[in-house]
Design an enzyme around this catalytic site. Structure first.
Site, mmCIF file in Angstrom:
data_model
loop_
_atom_site.group_PDB
_atom_site.id
_atom_site.type_symbol
_atom_site.label_atom_id
_atom_site.label_comp_id
_atom_site.label_asym_id
_atom_site.label_seq_id
_atom_site.Cartn_x
_atom_site.Cartn_y
_atom_site.Cartn_z
ATOM 1 N N HIS A 87 3.053 16.526 -0.173
ATOM 2 C CA HIS A 87 2.484 17.180 1.485
ATOM 3 C C HIS A 87 2.918 17.653 1.917
ATOM 4 C CE1 HIS A 87 0.021 13.506 3.022
ATOM 5 N NE2 HIS A 87 -0.608 14.060 2.244
ATOM 6 N N HIS A 120 4.071 11.152 -2.439
ATOM 7 C CA HIS A 120 3.053 12.454 -1.784
ATOM 8 C C HIS A 120 3.765 12.742 -0.719
ATOM 9 C CE1 HIS A 120 -0.837 10.945 -3.068
ATOM 10 N NE2 HIS A 120 -1.508 11.625 -2.255
ATOM 11 N N ARG A 152 0.530 -1.256 -0.104
ATOM 12 C CA ARG A 152 -0.046 0.076 -0.078
ATOM 13 C C ARG A 152 0.675 1.174 0.117
ATOM 14 N NH1 ARG A 152 -5.800 1.306 2.790
ATOM 15 N NH2 ARG A 152 -5.978 2.835 2.872
HETATM 16 N N1 LIG Z 1 -8.032 8.517 2.978
HETATM 17 C C1 LIG Z 1 -7.186 8.870 2.522
HETATM 18 O O1 LIG Z 1 -7.235 7.738 2.107
HETATM 19 C C2 LIG Z 1 -6.991 9.894 1.487
HETATM 20 C C3 LIG Z 1 -6.772 10.023 0.014
HETATM 21 C C4 LIG Z 1 -6.614 11.277 -0.233
HETATM 22 C C5 LIG Z 1 -7.059 12.867 0.369
HETATM 23 N N2 LIG Z 1 -7.434 12.229 1.032
HETATM 24 C C6 LIG Z 1 -7.863 13.978 2.200
HETATM 25 O O2 LIG Z 1 -9.262 14.612 1.597
HETATM 26 C C7 LIG Z 1 -8.234 15.953 1.090
HETATM 27 C C8 LIG Z 1 -8.829 16.537 -0.153
HETATM 28 O O3 LIG Z 1 -10.211 16.073 -0.129
HETATM 29 P P1 LIG Z 1 -10.604 17.018 -1.578
HETATM 30 O O4 LIG Z 1 -9.631 16.856 -2.994
HETATM 31 O O5 LIG Z 1 -11.512 15.418 -1.675
HETATM 32 O O6 LIG Z 1 -10.880 18.322 -1.057
HETATM 33 P P2 LIG Z 1 -11.910 19.452 -0.031
HETATM 34 O O7 LIG Z 1 -12.624 17.846 0.722
HETATM 35 O O8 LIG Z 1 -11.783 20.138 0.332
HETATM 36 O O9 LIG Z 1 -13.226 19.672 -1.466
HETATM 37 C C9 LIG Z 1 -12.663 20.226 -2.123
HETATM 38 C C10 LIG Z 1 -13.911 21.096 -2.579
HETATM 39 O O10 LIG Z 1 -15.174 20.963 -3.284
HETATM 40 C C11 LIG Z 1 -16.199 20.851 -2.840
HETATM 41 N N3 LIG Z 1 -16.999 20.344 -3.453
HETATM 42 C C12 LIG Z 1 -17.619 19.165 -3.528
HETATM 43 N N4 LIG Z 1 -18.390 18.517 -4.063
HETATM 44 C C13 LIG Z 1 -18.496 19.095 -4.739
HETATM 45 C C14 LIG Z 1 -19.231 19.200 -5.990
HETATM 46 N N5 LIG Z 1 -20.099 17.785 -6.331
HETATM 47 N N6 LIG Z 1 -19.886 20.094 -6.703
HETATM 48 C C15 LIG Z 1 -19.238 21.160 -6.322
HETATM 49 N N7 LIG Z 1 -18.098 21.694 -5.166
HETATM 50 C C16 LIG Z 1 -17.908 20.561 -3.919
HETATM 51 C C17 LIG Z 1 -16.426 21.360 -1.706
HETATM 52 O O11 LIG Z 1 -16.964 21.984 -1.228
HETATM 53 C C18 LIG Z 1 -14.653 21.793 -1.270
HETATM 54 O O12 LIG Z 1 -14.835 23.545 -1.168
HETATM 55 C C19 LIG Z 1 -7.272 16.167 2.010
HETATM 56 O O13 LIG Z 1 -7.644 16.104 2.952
HETATM 57 C C20 LIG Z 1 -7.070 14.726 1.783
HETATM 58 O O14 LIG Z 1 -5.453 14.783 2.682
HETATM 59 C C21 LIG Z 1 -7.763 11.636 1.886
HETATM 60 ZN ZN LIG Z 2 -3.305 12.063 -2.637
#
Ligand SMILES: NC(=O)c1ccc[n+]([C@@H]2O[C@H](COP(=O)([O-])OP(=O)(O)OC[C@H]3O[C@@H](n4cnc5c(N)ncnc54)[C@H](O)[C@@H]3O)[C@@H](O)[C@H]2O)c1
Ligand SMILES: [Zn+2]
Length: 377
Positions: free
Chosen positions: A263, A259, A252
């Site tokens: 990061h 990253h 994994r």
């Molecule tokens: N758990 C994991 O395995 C994993 C993997 C990759 C990233 N992450 C985490 O995910 C986060 C980033 O996620 P992201 O890129 O989705 O960002 P995010 O969750 O901040 O969403 C991005 C923006 O898009 C908006 N938004 C969401 N859906 C929408 C839609 N359908 N229409 C219009 N606007 C919409 C949200 O309100 C936000 O402003 C980071 O914190 C990162 O660390 C976690």
């Molecule tokens: Zn990522």
């Protein structure tokens, strides 16, 4: 020009099999309006709590409410502000209080409705509230569809770095409706596309090349079928990796390609609104550079990777302070026994972990990024 005739039917189900739990990822256009049917088998009269952002609640709240209440669900909503500022212990504490005020208990089931931020926080709260309750992921960003919602990593940030507190806690299921992407800003699409390219780069050269060939159309959301097939292929790669190594003790770790430096860049530039996938794209350029210079990646494939990543409309990186990036890298979970485990590509579609990348190498890669930005943009 891509043509949807050559692509598969826009609907599919994938399985993630971890030692403790098997669940499915359902990908289907229009799935949202049928949420009650998909979640019905899990509804035993308990309370359901949907976690989301205020903006998404305004946009989709009544649709979710109708879809679920019509099917007999007892629904409540909890909202949290947008952005990384919600990935804090303070926000998690506030949520615990709200859950108690709403008389939630061990049978309560959560739905994470949003991007990776909502997904990470909901998963973390689900894994700790009352020693663990069930939750579903309903991702609404491309990045969360192909990455954050799959695999059960939950987390919040600390002042000294991203995702430093968290759990491995698999959802009961993941429901992906590509229709949500229609309202997503293009920067968020690009951010997700970077993670999709990563999946191909580490695991599947053919998929990488197919995605690159269609990149402009995919980013413009021009055709549903290719988009759905791309989401499905990326999810399938992640699902297979997670099924083999749920807790990141081996395979994994290759998902972290791009990253380590990514990061570092993301945290160093957090105040500029840099998106996660944008930082990862730069991180992949830096890691690709090191894979070619100090690893096995051939010149031809390094060029291929570089050209693919430069096709993404990324924001300018500006000046990055290497010390700031290195400070974040020192807190990185990829450190073990004082050694940085860095993901290098051996070739397109094959990645491995290297213990040979030092801070000096990382500074060299950051200098490469600064130099090449002026050349390639
Ligand atoms: N758990 C994991 O395995 C994993 C993997 C990759 C990233 N992450 C985490 O995910 C986060 C980033 O996620 P992201 O890129 O989705 O960002 P995010 O969750 O901040 O969403 C991005 C923006 O898009 C908006 N938004 C969401 N859906 C929408 C839609 N359908 N229409 C219009 N606007 C919409 C949200 O309100 C936000 O402003 C980071 O914190 C990162 O660390 C976690
Ligand atoms: Zn990522």
């Amino acid at each position: 020009m891509p043509c949807s005739k050559n692509w598969k039917k826009p609907m599919s189900t994938l399985e993630v099999r971890t030692p403790g739990h098997t669940y499915s990822i359902r990908i289907e256009k229009g799935l949202m309006s049928d949420l009650g049917r998909f979640l019905g088998p899990f509804n035993h009269g308990q309370k359901w709590v949907v976690f989301t952002h205020p903006g998404l609640y305004e946009q989709f709240g009544s649709e979710i409410l109708t879809a679920l209440e019509d099917s007999g669900f007892d629904i409540a909503f909890i909202t949290m502000p947008e952005g990384e500022a919600s990935k804090t212990i303070a926000n998690v504490n506030r949520i615990y209080d709200q859950l108690l005020k709403q008389n939630c208990n061990r049978s309560t089931t959560f739905i994470a409705f949003g991007g990776g931020v909502v997904g990470d926080v909901t998963g973390f709260v689900a894994s700790t509230f009352m020693r663990g309750v069930g939750y579903f992921q309903v991702p609404t960003t491309l990045l969360s569809m192909v990455d954050a919602s799959v695999g059960g990593k939950t987390s919040v940030n600390l002042a000294s770095g991203k995702n430093l507190v968290g759990t491995f806690y698999q959802p009961l299921g993941v429901l992906i409706d590509p229709d949500f992407l229609r309202t997503l800003p293009v920067r968020e699409i690009v951010s997700g596309m970077a993670e999709i390219l990563k999946c191909g780069a580490i695991r599947d050269k053919t998929f990488f090349r197919k995605t690159v060939k269609n990149l402009t159309h995919l980013i413009a959301l021009m055709d549903q079928a290719p988009l759905i097939e791309t989401i499905e292929a990326a999810c399938a790669i992640k699902a297979r990796i997670v099924s083999e190594d749920e807790k990141e003790s081996g395979l994994r770790r290759i998902l972290n390609f791009g990253h380590t430096i990514g990061h570092g860049i993301e945290t160093a530039l957090s105040k500029t609104g840099f998106r996660h996938g944008e930082a990862v794209a730069y991180g992949m350029l830096a890691a690709g550079y090191l894979s070619h210079r100090y690893g096995k990646l051939s010149s031809a494939e390094w060029n291929e990777l570089r050209e693919a990543l430069w096709q993404l409309p990324l924001p300018a990186l500006g000046r990055i302070d290497p010390d700031k990036v290195l400070a974040h890298i020192r807190h990185d979970k990829k450190y073990s026994h004082k050694q940085l485990n860095f993901v290098l590509l051996e070739e397109l579609g094959r990645a491995d972990i290297s213990a040979d990348i030092s801070h000096a190498h990382i500074i060299e890669a950051l200098n490469y990024l600064t130099r090449s930005i002026h050349k390639e943009t």
